[in-house]
Design a protein around this motif. Sequence first.
Motif, PDB file in Angstrom:
ATOM      1  N   MET A 135      52.824  -2.718 -78.752  1.00  0.00           N
ATOM      2  CA  MET A 135      52.984  -1.300 -79.032  1.00  0.00           C
ATOM      3  C   MET A 135      54.154  -0.726 -78.250  1.00  0.00           C
ATOM      4  N   ASP A 136      54.660   0.388 -78.736  1.00  0.00           N
ATOM      5  CA  ASP A 136      55.800   1.044 -78.113  1.00  0.00           C
ATOM      6  C   ASP A 136      55.349   1.816 -76.879  1.00  0.00           C
ATOM      7  N   ILE A 137      56.278   2.052 -75.969  1.00  0.00           N
ATOM      8  CA  ILE A 137      55.968   2.823 -74.779  1.00  0.00           C
ATOM      9  C   ILE A 137      55.698   4.283 -75.163  1.00  0.00           C
ATOM     10  N   ASN A 138      54.803   4.935 -74.424  1.00  0.00           N
ATOM     11  CA  ASN A 138      54.434   6.342 -74.658  1.00  0.00           C
ATOM     12  C   ASN A 138      53.961   6.584 -76.099  1.00  0.00           C
ATOM     13  N   SER A 139      53.097   5.736 -76.567  1.00  0.00           N
ATOM     14  CA  SER A 139      52.552   5.892 -77.918  1.00  0.00           C
ATOM     15  C   SER A 139      51.033   5.722 -77.894  1.00  0.00           C
ATOM     16  N   ILE A 140      50.398   6.064 -79.004  1.00  0.00           N
ATOM     17  CA  ILE A 140      48.944   5.955 -79.128  1.00  0.00           C
ATOM     18  C   ILE A 140      48.629   5.112 -80.359  1.00  0.00           C
ATOM     19  N   VAL A 149      53.249  -3.825 -73.986  1.00  0.00           N
ATOM     20  CA  VAL A 149      53.946  -2.551 -74.183  1.00  0.00           C
ATOM     21  C   VAL A 149      55.433  -2.772 -73.940  1.00  0.00           C
ATOM     22  N   ILE A 150      56.255  -2.400 -74.913  1.00  0.00           N
ATOM     23  CA  ILE A 150      57.704  -2.523 -74.774  1.00  0.00           C
ATOM     24  C   ILE A 150      58.360  -1.195 -75.142  1.00  0.00           C
ATOM     25  N   ASP A 151      59.541  -0.978 -74.581  1.00  0.00           N
ATOM     26  CA  ASP A 151      60.332   0.194 -74.930  1.00  0.00           C
ATOM     27  C   ASP A 151      61.225  -0.209 -76.100  1.00  0.00           C
ATOM     28  N   LYS A 152      60.763   0.069 -77.310  1.00  0.00           N
ATOM     29  CA  LYS A 152      61.474  -0.399 -78.501  1.00  0.00           C
ATOM     30  C   LYS A 152      62.877   0.192 -78.609  1.00  0.00           C
ATOM     31  N   ARG A 153      63.034   1.416 -78.195  1.00  0.00           N
ATOM     32  CA  ARG A 153      64.359   2.056 -78.247  1.00  0.00           C
ATOM     33  C   ARG A 153      65.320   1.365 -77.287  1.00  0.00           C
ATOM     34  N   ALA A 154      64.844   1.089 -76.067  1.00  0.00           N
ATOM     35  CA  ALA A 154      65.687   0.406 -75.084  1.00  0.00           C
ATOM     36  C   ALA A 154      66.008  -1.017 -75.531  1.00  0.00           C
ATOM     37  N   GLN A 155      65.013  -1.677 -76.157  1.00  0.00           N
ATOM     38  CA  GLN A 155      65.231  -3.037 -76.654  1.00  0.00           C
ATOM     39  C   GLN A 155      66.272  -3.059 -77.755  1.00  0.00           C
ATOM     40  N   ALA A 156      66.195  -2.078 -78.668  1.00  0.00           N
ATOM     41  CA  ALA A 156      67.161  -2.010 -79.769  1.00  0.00           C
ATOM     42  C   ALA A 156      68.570  -1.732 -79.238  1.00  0.00           C
ATOM     43  N   PHE A 157      68.673  -0.848 -78.245  1.00  0.00           N
ATOM     44  CA  PHE A 157      69.971  -0.529 -77.651  1.00  0.00           C
ATOM     45  C   PHE A 157      70.553  -1.765 -76.956  1.00  0.00           C
ATOM     46  N   LYS A 158      69.713  -2.511 -76.276  1.00  0.00           N
ATOM     47  CA  LYS A 158      70.143  -3.716 -75.572  1.00  0.00           C
ATOM     48  C   LYS A 158      70.673  -4.759 -76.555  1.00  0.00           C
ATOM     49  N   LYS A 159      69.963  -4.947 -77.680  1.00  0.00           N
ATOM     50  CA  LYS A 159      70.398  -5.907 -78.692  1.00  0.00           C
ATOM     51  C   LYS A 159      71.732  -5.500 -79.316  1.00  0.00           C
ATOM     52  N   LYS A 160      71.870  -4.185 -79.556  1.00  0.00           N
ATOM     53  CA  LYS A 160      73.115  -3.681 -80.137  1.00  0.00           C
ATOM     54  C   LYS A 160      74.288  -3.904 -79.185  1.00  0.00           C
ATOM     55  N   LYS A 161      74.042  -3.682 -77.903  1.00  0.00           N
ATOM     56  CA  LYS A 161      75.084  -3.876 -76.892  1.00  0.00           C
ATOM     57  C   LYS A 161      75.491  -5.338 -76.795  1.00  0.00           C
ATOM     58  N   GLN A 162      74.493  -6.226 -76.848  1.00  0.00           N
ATOM     59  CA  GLN A 162      74.773  -7.665 -76.794  1.00  0.00           C
ATOM     60  C   GLN A 162      75.566  -8.120 -78.015  1.00  0.00           C
ATOM     61  N   LYS A 163      75.220  -7.535 -79.168  1.00  0.00           N
ATOM     62  CA  LYS A 163      75.919  -7.891 -80.403  1.00  0.00           C
ATOM     63  C   LYS A 163      77.378  -7.450 -80.348  1.00  0.00           C
ATOM     64  N   LEU A 164      77.611  -6.231 -79.837  1.00  0.00           N
ATOM     65  CA  LEU A 164      78.978  -5.729 -79.722  1.00  0.00           C
ATOM     66  C   LEU A 164      79.798  -6.585 -78.756  1.00  0.00           C
ATOM     67  N   LYS A 165      79.133  -6.984 -77.661  1.00  0.00           N
ATOM     68  CA  LYS A 165      79.817  -7.824 -76.678  1.00  0.00           C
ATOM     69  C   LYS A 165      80.164  -9.182 -77.279  1.00  0.00           C
TER      70      LYS A 165
END
Length: 228
Positions: A91-96, A162-178
């Motif tokens: 589940m995503d962080i800060n969710s129900i 529990v994972i921060d899906k937004r942070a994970q998506a941003f991290k993947k995007k950054k890695q892809k750009l790099k």
Amino acid sequence: MEEIKQKGFLYLIGSLLLMILSVILFRYLWVPLLLVLFIYNKKIDSDKNEKKKVLIIGFIIFFISFLSFIFVPSNPVRPEKINISCKSYNMDINSIQAIDIEVFPDDANINNLEYISADKSIIKINKEDGKIIVKSFKEGKSDLYITDSESGVKSNVITVRVIDKRAQAFKKKKQKLKKNSNKITYVYISRTGSKYHSNKYCSHMRKPNKVDIKKAKSTGYTPCKKCY
């Protein structure tokens, strides 16, 4: 006459005690006992006033017994098996999220079940309409399970991640750009032209050279308007 009154009074006291006991042990047994009381009242040889007193006492007993019947809870059916419908949950962080549970038998009392989270700083649990309501607070994982302290029954244990899906998506995007920035892009140049091409067949080139685009730009080549 006095002896009859005494017997009647003792009978009423005995009936009252039996009714109270019957309400506790057998929830429907007080009904026939009350009928016995009224039958006895008809058969006793006494004046109308005495019979009237017996009837009044009988109605009082009936009223008290009836209230006891309503408000004294019966022995609830305890769960024999508790099952959480999944083995793990993300589940995503800060969710129900709501997770289904199954209790056997179906009519088992679930009001006193305990919902356990191994790490309450990651997730907390509430109950609602036969479901687990899980609220997440920070990244990590925590086991959760359900117990019935009265019967000793325990459910299966599941792990909630529990994972921060937004942070994970941003991290993947950054890695892809790099990764893309480090990737070498090749172009084609001719021996006589001043343009670099993405297609080696562009402009009818013959045996073009394949070079790094950075090298082509550094030597003065510019992009071809046809293929770029």
